[in-house]
Scaffold this motif. Sequence first.
Motif, PDB file in Angstrom:
ATOM      1  N   ALA A  72       0.841  -1.194   0.000  1.00  0.00           N
ATOM      2  CA  ALA A  72       0.000   0.000   0.000  1.00  0.00           C
ATOM      3  C   ALA A  72       0.878   1.246   0.000  1.00  0.00           C
ATOM      4  N   GLY A  73       2.050   1.135  -0.644  1.00  0.00           N
ATOM      5  CA  GLY A  73       2.910   2.297  -0.783  1.00  0.00           C
ATOM      6  C   GLY A  73       2.277   3.340  -1.685  1.00  0.00           C
ATOM      7  N   SER A  74       2.887   4.516  -1.720  1.00  0.00           N
ATOM      8  CA  SER A  74       2.266   5.624  -2.446  1.00  0.00           C
ATOM      9  C   SER A  74       3.301   6.482  -3.156  1.00  0.00           C
ATOM     10  N   THR A  75       2.884   7.036  -4.257  1.00  0.00           N
ATOM     11  CA  THR A  75       3.640   8.088  -4.914  1.00  0.00           C
ATOM     12  C   THR A  75       3.571   9.351  -4.048  1.00  0.00           C
ATOM     13  N   ILE A  76       4.382  10.354  -4.364  1.00  0.00           N
ATOM     14  CA  ILE A  76       4.180  11.656  -3.738  1.00  0.00           C
ATOM     15  C   ILE A  76       2.886  12.236  -4.296  1.00  0.00           C
ATOM     16  N   ARG A  77       2.215  13.085  -3.519  1.00  0.00           N
ATOM     17  CA  ARG A  77       0.885  13.540  -3.892  1.00  0.00           C
ATOM     18  C   ARG A  77       0.843  14.978  -4.418  1.00  0.00           C
ATOM     19  N   ASP A  78       1.977  15.649  -4.453  1.00  0.00           N
ATOM     20  CA  ASP A  78       1.971  17.028  -4.947  1.00  0.00           C
ATOM     21  C   ASP A  78       2.528  17.124  -6.357  1.00  0.00           C
ATOM     22  N   ALA A  79       2.418  16.012  -7.105  1.00  0.00           N
ATOM     23  CA  ALA A  79       2.852  15.974  -8.501  1.00  0.00           C
ATOM     24  C   ALA A  79       2.020  14.934  -9.227  1.00  0.00           C
ATOM     25  N   MET A  80       2.040  14.984 -10.536  1.00  0.00           N
ATOM     26  CA  MET A  80       1.337  13.966 -11.309  1.00  0.00           C
ATOM     27  C   MET A  80       1.970  12.606 -11.060  1.00  0.00           C
ATOM     28  N   THR A  81       1.163  11.554 -11.242  1.00  0.00           N
ATOM     29  CA  THR A  81       1.663  10.193 -11.038  1.00  0.00           C
ATOM     30  C   THR A  81       2.443   9.759 -12.276  1.00  0.00           C
ATOM     31  N   GLU A  82       3.533  10.458 -12.502  1.00  0.00           N
ATOM     32  CA  GLU A  82       4.417  10.195 -13.633  1.00  0.00           C
ATOM     33  C   GLU A  82       5.796   9.816 -13.113  1.00  0.00           C
ATOM     34  N   SER A  83       6.658   9.426 -14.031  1.00  0.00           N
ATOM     35  CA  SER A  83       7.961   8.919 -13.634  1.00  0.00           C
ATOM     36  C   SER A  83       8.857   9.988 -13.031  1.00  0.00           C
ATOM     37  N   ASN A  86       8.571  11.189  -9.315  1.00  0.00           N
ATOM     38  CA  ASN A  86       8.823  10.137  -8.342  1.00  0.00           C
ATOM     39  C   ASN A  86      10.223   9.552  -8.452  1.00  0.00           C
ATOM     40  N   HIS A  87      10.827   9.572  -9.640  1.00  0.00           N
ATOM     41  CA  HIS A  87      12.242   9.208  -9.736  1.00  0.00           C
ATOM     42  C   HIS A  87      13.072  10.159  -8.882  1.00  0.00           C
ATOM     43  N   VAL A  88      12.758  11.444  -8.988  1.00  0.00           N
ATOM     44  CA  VAL A  88      13.508  12.441  -8.228  1.00  0.00           C
ATOM     45  C   VAL A  88      13.216  12.296  -6.736  1.00  0.00           C
ATOM     46  N   ALA A 231      29.186 -12.594   3.925  1.00  0.00           N
ATOM     47  CA  ALA A 231      28.896 -12.906   5.327  1.00  0.00           C
ATOM     48  C   ALA A 231      29.252 -11.750   6.254  1.00  0.00           C
ATOM     49  N   GLY A 232      30.162 -10.902   5.833  1.00  0.00           N
ATOM     50  CA  GLY A 232      30.566  -9.762   6.637  1.00  0.00           C
ATOM     51  C   GLY A 232      29.909  -8.465   6.209  1.00  0.00           C
ATOM     52  N   GLU A 233      28.847  -8.557   5.427  1.00  0.00           N
ATOM     53  CA  GLU A 233      28.160  -7.373   4.912  1.00  0.00           C
ATOM     54  C   GLU A 233      26.686  -7.394   5.316  1.00  0.00           C
ATOM     55  N   ASP A 234      26.113  -6.216   5.444  1.00  0.00           N
ATOM     56  CA  ASP A 234      24.672  -6.080   5.681  1.00  0.00           C
ATOM     57  C   ASP A 234      24.089  -5.284   4.521  1.00  0.00           C
ATOM     58  N   TRP A 235      23.459  -6.004   3.606  1.00  0.00           N
ATOM     59  CA  TRP A 235      22.872  -5.363   2.423  1.00  0.00           C
ATOM     60  C   TRP A 235      21.445  -4.927   2.727  1.00  0.00           C
ATOM     61  N   LEU A 236      21.179  -3.658   2.517  1.00  0.00           N
ATOM     62  CA  LEU A 236      19.809  -3.181   2.478  1.00  0.00           C
ATOM     63  C   LEU A 236      19.371  -3.237   1.019  1.00  0.00           C
ATOM     64  N   VAL A 237      18.338  -4.035   0.759  1.00  0.00           N
ATOM     65  CA  VAL A 237      17.775  -4.134  -0.589  1.00  0.00           C
ATOM     66  C   VAL A 237      16.372  -3.553  -0.538  1.00  0.00           C
ATOM     67  N   LEU A 238      16.147  -2.477  -1.249  1.00  0.00           N
ATOM     68  CA  LEU A 238      14.872  -1.774  -1.236  1.00  0.00           C
ATOM     69  C   LEU A 238      14.283  -1.800  -2.644  1.00  0.00           C
ATOM     70  N   VAL A 239      13.050  -2.270  -2.756  1.00  0.00           N
ATOM     71  CA  VAL A 239      12.347  -2.321  -4.040  1.00  0.00           C
ATOM     72  C   VAL A 239      11.114  -1.435  -3.944  1.00  0.00           C
ATOM     73  N   VAL A 240      10.984  -0.521  -4.883  1.00  0.00           N
ATOM     74  CA  VAL A 240       9.876   0.429  -4.890  1.00  0.00           C
ATOM     75  C   VAL A 240       9.500   0.695  -6.341  1.00  0.00           C
ATOM     76  N   ALA A 241       8.321   1.244  -6.573  1.00  0.00           N
ATOM     77  CA  ALA A 241       7.914   1.669  -7.912  1.00  0.00           C
ATOM     78  C   ALA A 241       7.718   3.178  -7.910  1.00  0.00           C
ATOM     79  N   ASP A 242       7.612   3.741  -9.090  1.00  0.00           N
ATOM     80  CA  ASP A 242       7.383   5.185  -9.201  1.00  0.00           C
ATOM     81  C   ASP A 242       5.903   5.520  -9.368  1.00  0.00           C
ATOM     82  N   HIS A 243       5.103   4.572  -9.802  1.00  0.00           N
ATOM     83  CA  HIS A 243       3.656   4.745  -9.986  1.00  0.00           C
ATOM     84  C   HIS A 243       3.063   3.416 -10.395  1.00  0.00           C
ATOM     85  N   GLY A 244       1.737   3.316 -10.346  1.00  0.00           N
ATOM     86  CA  GLY A 244       1.041   2.150 -10.872  1.00  0.00           C
ATOM     87  C   GLY A 244       0.540   2.437 -12.269  1.00  0.00           C
ATOM     88  N   GLY A 245      -0.708   2.064 -12.545  1.00  0.00           N
ATOM     89  CA  GLY A 245      -1.271   2.306 -13.860  1.00  0.00           C
ATOM     90  C   GLY A 245      -2.630   1.657 -13.993  1.00  0.00           C
TER      91      GLY A 245
END
Length: 558
Positions: A72-83, A86-88, A231-245
């Motif tokens: 239930a993530g969200s785009t920013i709401r003060d701009a069009m739901t375009e790339s 949200n890329h920025v 084994a000696g690293e802590d990777w943060l892996v973050l997956v997100v989208a810029d908009h739906g459709g």
Amino acid sequence: MKTRLYVLCVLLSPAFVIATEDALVIEPAPKALVVMVDGLRADAVANGDMPHVRSLMEGTWQPGYGSKWSLAGSTIRDAMTESAPNHVAIATGLTAARHGIRSNADLLHGRHTYGGVAAKSTPTWLSRLVAARPGTKPLFVFSWYGDLTLSPDYNVPFLYDRDEANAAHLANILSRPDAPDAVMWFIDKPDHAGHGHGFQPYSPDYLAAVADADCWIGRVLDAIASRPTFAGEDWLVLVVADHGGWRRYHGQMNAQAYTIPFIVASRAYSGACQIAGLPRTCDAAPTALAHFGVDVAPMGLDGKGNLETLEGLEALDSLDSLENLEALGKARLPTPLAHFTFDTLDSSVELHGAAQLVPEGGARGGFLRCAVSPDAPGFARLVGTEALAFTNGEFTVACWVRTNGPQTGDPVALSNKDWTSGRNPGIALVASRANDLSKTAGCTDEERHTGAPGFAVNLGRAEGGRQDVGSFDPVSGEWMFLAATCGADGVLRLYQGHPDGQLYFISDDASGAVPVSGLPFFAGQDGTGHYRHPFVGDIDEITIWDRELTIDEIRSLL
């Protein structure tokens, strides 16, 4: 739609060196991979062929890794739901009010805050990381030429090629001892497929592009896990989208385009916990910076780096049932407050007007026929439902609906509210609400001027507010499953069981919702029984619970 231009432009710094001795002592060395999948609907993660992304979400990617996740993530709401906006936002942690990009045109036509001296006021998280942790090696990987605008920022090395080539290059780079410490990777293919063939309902091309994106992510994850120093690293892996459709578009200001996945995996997390509320695209940057121990508070970012989770909600924070949704969902369904089958007429259903019970042909046996035309309206009062109470504002309302032709006005299929105003307390499943096509590029003239009839949910909110989430297109003459849920965190979700067999869902914030009105629920009418626009259609299997059902449980109702 984004114009695509492919040019191979690689700048790999020879300064990449083996991780320092201190970084491998005692504490795992922080690393980060932030992946943006352009046009990835949140429900495509649950429905599509995305085993690698789901393993991140389930906290099973690698031993010792957990997750925080939201569909239930969200785009920013003060701009069009375009790339571009949200890329920025993903890159900087800022909303459009701060970064200045409100549409693709702003980025592509040079109306931006990047490049030159302006980059110092709005740097990407990669640049902030380098400034805060000298010696950190960043890399930015992308395939849409509009993102070239971000590449001059503090001279962050970048890789610009087609998606598949980027994945191959990145897997090779991250398998090396001198790999970058922090990577931001933008994948474009699902957006391209959605524009060409359809985001929702899913087109085969869109699902294939989603599967390709997952495959590429899996290839890079395998490269990371195969590192001798992993084994000696802590990777943060973050997956997100810029908009739906929706259909072949995005840009419209509604939940079809707002709703996105937001998934974070790290050794710092235990288990798989659902993020409360609506994490936004601008939360990605501070989340990545916080992973490296960078204090983001003085930066004044709009995003949050410490996302709260729904602790203690066992049914929500486990995704084990993705493997066997129907069986596990049914096994743990709570007892409903009310259930109406419409198989036989009894004292719980009070028919009005032309409404009648039809003994067979429904979604589950018999059904309620409200009307076959606006000239012969009918509806049913669901007796005793005015006394229903919803603990902490949580609820689930589910039913099957079938439209029998065009709707006039904005009738309700199911409601316990006075629908003369959406601000009134109560719930309404609205049978004819148009998607916001006026702000959608690429629409036909007919779509732009007439809108698209569909189903939405409305909730009254405290202090006279309202929240609307929608809409989903019906397929005239076919049964369609609908459910609306609201959780303790105030997230309102609308589900559609489509005739194509998929379970689609979209969401928005409904904090302060007031679902109880003191009026009874009506099928085919509002809670007063006197709304002027009748619902032209059929209804079956209405069920009401006093808590939010999970995605797994909702799917088991189909």
